[in-house]
Design a protein around this motif. Structure first.
Motif, short mmCIF file in Angstrom:
data_model
loop_
_atom_site.label_atom_id
_atom_site.label_comp_id
_atom_site.label_asym_id
_atom_site.label_seq_id
_atom_site.Cartn_x
_atom_site.Cartn_y
_atom_site.Cartn_z
N UNK C 165 0.87 -1.32 0.02
CA UNK C 165 -0.48 0.08 0.12
C UNK C 165 0.37 1.24 0.00
N UNK C 166 1.82 1.10 0.46
CA UNK C 166 2.72 2.52 0.26
C UNK C 166 4.62 1.21 1.05
N UNK C 167 5.28 3.07 0.92
CA UNK C 167 6.16 1.87 1.20
C UNK C 167 6.48 2.17 2.48
N UNK C 168 7.83 1.66 3.00
CA UNK C 168 8.18 1.66 4.64
C UNK C 168 8.80 2.99 4.59
N UNK C 169 8.54 3.98 5.64
CA UNK C 169 10.16 4.64 5.61
C UNK C 169 11.26 4.16 5.66
N UNK C 269 10.52 14.17 -3.65
CA UNK C 269 9.37 13.50 -2.96
C UNK C 269 10.43 12.34 -3.50
N UNK C 270 10.42 11.16 -2.32
CA UNK C 270 11.55 10.17 -1.62
C UNK C 270 10.88 9.33 -2.41
N UNK C 271 9.32 9.20 -2.34
CA UNK C 271 8.49 7.62 -3.11
C UNK C 271 7.56 8.33 -3.14
N UNK C 272 7.08 6.85 -4.06
CA UNK C 272 5.62 7.08 -5.03
C UNK C 272 4.90 5.86 -4.37
N UNK C 299 13.04 10.39 10.29
CA UNK C 299 13.46 9.50 9.05
C UNK C 299 14.85 8.59 10.34
N UNK C 300 14.46 7.35 9.43
CA UNK C 300 15.75 6.44 10.71
C UNK C 300 16.86 6.63 10.37
N UNK C 301 17.82 7.21 11.88
CA UNK C 301 19.22 7.80 12.17
C UNK C 301 18.86 9.08 11.37
N UNK C 302 18.03 9.80 11.82
CA UNK C 302 18.31 11.50 11.83
C UNK C 302 17.76 11.32 12.24
N UNK C 304 17.91 15.52 11.38
CA UNK C 304 17.23 16.18 10.97
C UNK C 304 16.16 16.28 9.59
N UNK C 305 15.68 15.51 9.65
CA UNK C 305 14.91 15.77 8.48
C UNK C 305 14.08 14.40 8.84
N UNK C 306 12.21 14.64 7.98
CA UNK C 306 11.33 13.85 8.40
C UNK C 306 10.82 13.59 7.61
N UNK C 307 9.99 13.07 6.70
CA UNK C 307 9.08 12.39 5.97
C UNK C 307 7.52 12.75 5.85
N UNK C 308 7.01 13.12 4.79
CA UNK C 308 5.48 12.89 5.12
C UNK C 308 5.09 11.93 4.39
N UNK C 309 4.20 11.37 4.90
CA UNK C 309 3.17 10.64 3.71
C UNK C 309 1.98 11.54 3.14
N UNK C 310 1.72 11.85 1.77
CA UNK C 310 0.72 13.10 1.65
C UNK C 310 -0.48 12.27 0.29
N UNK C 311 -1.17 12.82 0.72
CA UNK C 311 -1.73 12.31 -0.87
C UNK C 311 -2.52 13.71 -1.03
#
Lengths: 348, 348, 348
Positions: C165-169, C269-272, C299-302, C304-311
């Motif tokens: 359904x979605x890539x894991x972060x 963009x990191x993942x579709x 984001x694992x191990x960071x 300074x960065x985060x990921x948003x899953x957006x629709x």
């Protein structure tokens, strides 16, 4: 709310300095698109050997392309809620931009005056475009009519800046190292130098250029100008004109390109004395242009260059043969969409 | 008058040499726009490793893009008052242009003949495109019908140049250093090499491309071609067609791009034997193309390359399945807008 | 037949690997055109100092521009006879592309299922985009409905790939060397960092963009996407819609550009995760967009960065204020043309 609602009249105060976002590196992709969008044929901006022959290190970016990139940056902060772009003055082209330069922009609010109806006000800003070294490349004043958020909010103390009718010729900047000895009129295709133009002379630029929706949208997006009136037919279709408005700067660029026929050696814009978008322009309109020589001044300390003060009129759907411009009643001929008063440099 | 009125028939004489203005440096901005305007997919012009594998120092500029830039320079001097662009012949692609090259153009008048009605005449010019080193990249003959300024002016002694039906194969130039050993058909997506094509073979290029006003205007402006018939709807709307005319060269480029489907390995245009814009093309028209193999010749002294002489027909608003071209009566099928006879190089 | 007829459903088998033709070197011409076509204002892709400040060697090519170039290469081999582009999944942006990179593409068939009517089937491919060093830059799964050549040909054993359904972060890749310490929110014009977005938050991107025929055609040709439905009005005029179809990827790019207003710091963009072109889009349509935050993951191990899953939903001819999306009945609001579920990186 995370989206930019744009500033309303109440959000400006005199002395306020706005650092505009979205720095932008200019590339040959931009310059090629500019040429394809405008049809400009000035060799200084499209032939590297021509630029080298004038002593410049590279082909400078077209002056109006630089202007539009700077202008585009000011839109989200200054004119997103503008009702009208009223005028320009005191614009100086201080140094050429070159491919690879990254342009940033900053504006200072230099005047505010609420309009008598109380629901809008005029905002005066001096905007400056800078390169990646912080060197100023361009500055100009523009004023816009901006909506108030709330008609009931109190009017600020009116401040109207004193703006010159025109820049004095000694305020104009010649690019460092520019030596017009190497200027090649044959490469331009026009033999007419500075001394060949007479004050009062009128030049019909003859050609006409029809604007398509895709063209003005591409242009405004290239400049990252996000004023919605240019792009959103769904919304504009319900508005006053029922149409998207062509970015006024695109009309400036078209008249500049058209002026190459008659003013081919006016190779460099040096100052923007005054400018006004007299009437809206829409896709489907055919733009014509004519120019009048307002002044012809030698440049202080130089025998190789002169400046022409020109007033160029942009017209829509009417050839320029009859030189339609201002009317005796103080208005404009209905064909006029642009009046632009500027200084251009020419070889002597 | 400081604007360019264009030459009339009386302004040409045989032997006259015209150095055209507006030198132009080609950039990757131009090549990207060309690709976006035409949809060309030949890897030689869009993939640097492909060019390197053929022994070339860089990605060469598409042959027709070079042609259009040269052609555009000739317009203000040769065909501003042209009634019709009648034909091309004896065109040679002498050396590739590369990004960074600055292109100049020169024409020599090689023929003149007043038409029987006395108000126009045919002007034959050999035009040459040169790079910044003065090296010739391209030359070709074209002839145009040009208005007379004054019907009463005397007719010149008629001179009609003798033009070959086609260039002999030994007049074709292979770019210096080109070694097709590294030619990768897989990268093109077509397995068909020179030896796979038979004289008389007809190829339907299948696909169709609809032209928009913005597209052909962008193309012609990119080439700094300022022929007003392409740009001025206000004027054209009152004329014979009521429409802007698509620059014929844009149709050449579209047929070339379409021909990639079927002639994918015809990687280089080497000669323009003959060309004719049979009928006008307008925005909204959908261009199709088909080609016939007229000759297949080995290149003198080379076992790695062959030349195909191709005749490509551009059609409007009709698929090419039935191969509409010349009719038995000596005319053309009404769908035909372009007939182009040229040599292309192919790996053996 | 020397032209490419495209593959039919029978021409695919699971495990088949297709090396797509037409490698393509990306230039600043492409990036400038992309900007002019979309109006994108993300400084990472248009300002070199911004990229340098993040530790990158150069300005990376916009993620979706890379995607479209890769996608375009797959069209002649995968979807020339496609009835519909059904969906995307499991897309990873593995490394940035830079100007000068030459992009190639390869696809593997990972699933096949004949449809019940027997005249079409669904083809699942994993496509990968590579640079000139063979390094993977992007991969994604898409599935398309493809015509059978012959309804009577036997159905293959159905193979339907299992898609997340979605890539894991932790499947997301951060570009080598990327250090968001130098991230300058002021240069973007948005103060909102990763921690400012809440799961479930909805953002109306407010602005609308009207599409012209010339624009979507220029875009698809820039990507060398030759699907005929985008270009051939003569043929499409006789078809189901009577119109050319806008390349769905152009809609993706417009929604991405519009999303800069509200998601300005979602810089990469990191993942579709999933994507669907819900309804066709045509020239004249005005595209609006809104986004919902589906997940916000560190984001694992960071730190300074985060990921948003957006629709993000793309709409046509309807502002996004009411957040039209899926309906309770399991369908979509009639305004929806695109549903795109993706991961974006943001500074914390």
């Amino acid at each position: 709310m995370k989206t930019n609602p744009g500033r309303y009249f109440e959000d400006f105060h005199v002395g306020q300095v706005i650092e505009h976002p979205t720095p932008r590196t200019i590339t040959v992709g931009d310059t090629a698109l500019y040429l394809a969008l405008t049809g400009s044929r000035f060799p200084l901006n499209s032939a590297e050997p021509f630029a080298h022959a004038l002593g410049l290190p590279e082909t400078p970016v077209d002056d109006w392309l630089l202007f539009h990139i700077v202008f585009g940056k000011t839109v989200p902060d200054v004119s997103l809620n503008a009702v009208a772009n009223l005028g320009y003055a005191a614009g100086r082209f201080l140094a050429p931009a070159y491919v690879g330069d990254t342009i940033a922009a900053r504006s200072e609010v230099i005047g505010l005056r609420q309009n008598s109806a109380g629901d809008t006000g005029t905002v005066y800003v001096r905007s400056i475009g800078l390169n990646q070294l912080g060197e100023p490349l361009l500055d100009y004043v523009r004023w816009v009519m901006v909506r108030k958020r709330d008609k009931a909010s109190p009017a600020p103390e009116p401040v109207v800046p004193s703006l010159p009718d025109a820049l004095p010729v000694d305020a104009l900047t010649v690019p460092d190292g520019l030596l017009p000895d190497g200027y090649d009129c044959d490469a331009v295709g026009s033999p007419w130098r500075w001394g060949d133009y007479a004050v009062g002379e009128r030049i019909d630029h003859v050609d006409g250029m029809t604007i398509e929706e895709a063209e003005h949208q591409l242009a405004a997006r290239l400049y990252q100008n996000n004023a919605r009136v240019h792009f959103n037919q769904f919304e504009q279709g319900q508005g006053r004109f029922g149409r998207r408005l062509v970015y006024g700067g695109h009309v400036i660029s078209l008249t500049r390109a058209l002026s190459g026929n008659g003013l081919g050696n006016a190779f460099k814009i040096a100052g923007l004395n005054a400018g006004r978008h007299v009437a809206p322009c829409f896709a489907g309109d055919t733009v014509y242009a004519w120019s009048e020589v307002i002044a012809a001044e030698p440049l202080p300390g130089r025998t190789d260059l002169g400046a022409l003060r020109l007033r160029t009129y942009g017209l829509k759907n009417q050839p320029a043969a009859g030189f339609p411009g201002r009317t005796q009643a103080g208005g404009y001929d209905p064909a006029v969409i642009l009046e632009l008063d500027y200084w251009a440099l020419m070889p002597r």
